[in-house]
Design a protein around this motif. Sequence first.
Motif, short mmCIF file in Angstrom:
data_model
loop_
_atom_site.label_atom_id
_atom_site.label_comp_id
_atom_site.label_asym_id
_atom_site.label_seq_id
_atom_site.Cartn_x
_atom_site.Cartn_y
_atom_site.Cartn_z
N THR A 227 -2.94 13.30 1.03
CA THR A 227 -1.59 12.76 1.15
C THR A 227 -1.68 11.28 1.46
O THR A 227 -2.75 10.77 1.83
CB THR A 227 -0.79 13.44 2.27
OG1 THR A 227 -1.35 13.07 3.54
CG2 THR A 227 -0.83 14.97 2.12
N ARG A 228 -0.55 10.58 1.37
CA ARG A 228 -0.54 9.16 1.67
C ARG A 228 -0.79 8.88 3.15
O ARG A 228 -1.10 7.74 3.53
CB ARG A 228 0.79 8.54 1.24
CG ARG A 228 2.01 9.04 2.00
CD ARG A 228 3.25 8.26 1.58
NE ARG A 228 3.10 6.85 1.86
CZ ARG A 228 3.73 5.87 1.21
NH1 ARG A 228 4.56 6.17 0.22
NH2 ARG A 228 3.55 4.61 1.55
N ASP A 229 -0.70 9.91 4.00
CA ASP A 229 -0.99 9.73 5.42
C ASP A 229 -2.48 9.61 5.69
O ASP A 229 -2.88 9.22 6.77
CB ASP A 229 -0.42 10.90 6.22
CG ASP A 229 1.10 10.92 6.21
OD1 ASP A 229 1.71 9.84 6.10
OD2 ASP A 229 1.68 12.01 6.27
N TYR B 235 -5.64 7.76 0.10
CA TYR B 235 -4.62 6.89 -0.48
C TYR B 235 -5.25 5.76 -1.29
O TYR B 235 -4.79 5.43 -2.39
CB TYR B 235 -3.76 6.33 0.64
CG TYR B 235 -2.46 5.70 0.22
CD1 TYR B 235 -1.50 6.42 -0.49
CD2 TYR B 235 -2.17 4.38 0.56
CE1 TYR B 235 -0.28 5.85 -0.84
CE2 TYR B 235 -0.96 3.80 0.21
CZ TYR B 235 -0.02 4.54 -0.49
OH TYR B 235 1.18 3.96 -0.83
N TYR C 216 -7.33 7.27 -4.27
CA TYR C 216 -6.39 7.76 -5.27
C TYR C 216 -5.85 6.61 -6.12
O TYR C 216 -5.59 6.77 -7.31
CB TYR C 216 -5.25 8.52 -4.59
CG TYR C 216 -4.28 9.17 -5.54
CD1 TYR C 216 -4.72 9.87 -6.66
CD2 TYR C 216 -2.91 9.10 -5.32
CE1 TYR C 216 -3.83 10.47 -7.53
CE2 TYR C 216 -2.00 9.70 -6.18
CZ TYR C 216 -2.47 10.39 -7.30
OH TYR C 216 -1.58 10.97 -8.15
N ALA C 217 -5.67 5.45 -5.50
CA ALA C 217 -5.22 4.28 -6.28
C ALA C 217 -6.26 3.94 -7.34
O ALA C 217 -5.90 3.61 -8.48
CB ALA C 217 -4.98 3.09 -5.35
N HIS D 67 -5.62 -0.84 1.78
CA HIS D 67 -4.47 0.05 1.94
C HIS D 67 -3.19 -0.62 1.44
O HIS D 67 -2.36 0.01 0.77
CB HIS D 67 -4.32 0.46 3.40
CG HIS D 67 -3.40 1.60 3.63
ND1 HIS D 67 -2.06 1.44 3.91
CD2 HIS D 67 -3.60 2.95 3.59
CE1 HIS D 67 -1.49 2.62 4.06
NE2 HIS D 67 -2.40 3.56 3.87
N SER E 92 -0.97 0.57 -1.72
CA SER E 92 0.46 0.80 -1.57
C SER E 92 1.26 0.05 -2.64
O SER E 92 2.20 0.59 -3.22
CB SER E 92 0.90 0.36 -0.17
OG SER E 92 2.28 0.56 0.01
N HIS F 236 0.63 1.88 -6.03
CA HIS F 236 1.38 3.14 -6.10
C HIS F 236 2.88 2.86 -6.24
O HIS F 236 3.60 3.59 -6.95
CB HIS F 236 1.12 3.99 -4.85
CG HIS F 236 -0.27 4.55 -4.76
ND1 HIS F 236 -0.87 5.21 -5.80
CD2 HIS F 236 -1.16 4.57 -3.72
CE1 HIS F 236 -2.09 5.60 -5.42
NE2 HIS F 236 -2.28 5.22 -4.18
#
Length: 581
Positions: free
Chosen positions: A441-443, A448, A451-452, A521, A525, A528
């Motif tokens: 998850t993005r948490d 995160y 995944y990018a 990060h 962000s 995404h």
Amino acid sequence: MDVFAQFTTRIADALRSLHPELSDELLARITVEPPRDPGHGDLSTNAAMVVGKPLKRAPRDIAAEIADAFADDADVVSVEVAGPGFINFRLAAGVWHKIVAEVAEQGTDFGRSGLGTGQKVNIEYVSANPTGPMHVGHTRGAVFGDALASLMEYCGYEVTREYYINDAGGQIDVLAQSTLLRYREALGESIEIPAGLYPGDYLVPVGKALADEFGRDLLERPEAEVLPIVKQRVLAAMLELIKADLSALGIHHDEFFSESTLHGQGGDIDTTLDWLRDEGLVYQGRLEPPKGKLPEDWEDREQTLFRATDFGDDVDRALVKSDGSYTYFAADIAYHRNKYLRGYKHMINVLGADHSGYVKRLQAAVKAVSEGSAELDVRICQLVRLMKNGEPFKMSKRSGDLVTLADVVDEVGRDATRFMLLFRRNDAAMDFDFALVKEQTRDNPVFYVQYAHARACSVFRIAQRDLPDQDFGPEALRTADLSRLSSEAELDLIRVLAAWPRTVAAAAAAHEPHRVAFYLHDLASAFHGFWAKGKEDVALRFVNSEDYILTVARLALVEAVRQVIVNGLQILGVSAPEELS
């Protein structure tokens, strides 16, 4: 291209032209950074306020002069003076397009700098007692030190990764005694391990190896003859165990320095103390008792003291114990003099939270032995609490009463261990939540970011699927028409990319690898976020089957994001998978 550094130079040049009397030292205080409110522009500088007082003029008047100097600059859309004299620049789209082109051209070198060119740096980290496997308390310092070394190498420093082997203290005698018990056990005796010895089963193989090598012969020799033999074997075995544990995290040192080499007649401690005496930095005296409860080893007596207060320490420090042996600090001074004589004027020590009281004395030692020409930065890594779903987590313990480094890596993997330990300042305590680092998850910060990267790779697979006859190779991306990247969403993403050279240079200068993790990060962000906008607005999708030229331009942007993520993750020692299960 570091657009911030570039404009710092251009603004300083403009001021030199306007006011030749300004010194380079003064102009070096100029900073250019993103404004706190993005609505104010792309860059903001304090230049006018830096030079206002020396020029005896109002900063706003000087700011107006600087703004006029950039009135006809093709890279600048507008310049505004704000507040007491800040200057905000809004840059042309072409400046941002050059960033994408430079990433395509430089690849893994985008963001590298000559910040540390010609400078040797010794980074000592981990340096745990060689009395057993690495435990979780060592893990944070190990990861921090290794990432810091990679970060500084990325910025041009010549880095030596060093491990100081604490093999000269009383704990080594205890280790040898513990191993002798395991040796007896290997010969068939029943043993009980008394309090004060090491109970971990990691010594069982060492005891068996001794039994295989010597049979019962060691039982028939005097202990004074046996202990050196056992020490040699067990230290070698423990060092290999430590190296294997560190290897599980992708950590390898260049140098392993043995403390025992400092001791003995004519050793480095002797020669260092002789040198300190010749310099007048050692004297016989008494120390004031420390405030509060006296330590158990406190001795109110005349003793050999180092003039540590001459170099910024709070008190002078004892060098010789009452039994005539050297203190740990005497060895510390000799060791850092050894580093200095090996050519290191820049030293970094990574220590655990229980060593925070050592900072001033170590820095004083380095100042003394280098006559002020060397510097030591001590980075303290605070404690890590193991958690699961917000509650303290008790892992199974395979080695005595220790949770080992290997336990943690086995539980969550190398990537998650490294990234999560770097996703917080080293001097802040942290909770390591095993449940969180397994979530997709993005948490979960490591997921995160990875995944990018995987999502960027998937964009190329989509392009090949939807436009199978088109070329999306490296040359096509390098020659893409980047002027087609004109939407504010695209330019916002490029602005984040443009911060990478500035971020990595600042992180290296400050010895703070967590800045790289934070930046990655932020970049993930932003990427995404752009992807989400494309789902809502067809015109913003990366792949447009009706417009090949626009698609190539956007894929060049995607590739730039992917490349910078790779560059950052490599510094942190974390992989960049093309797909996530």
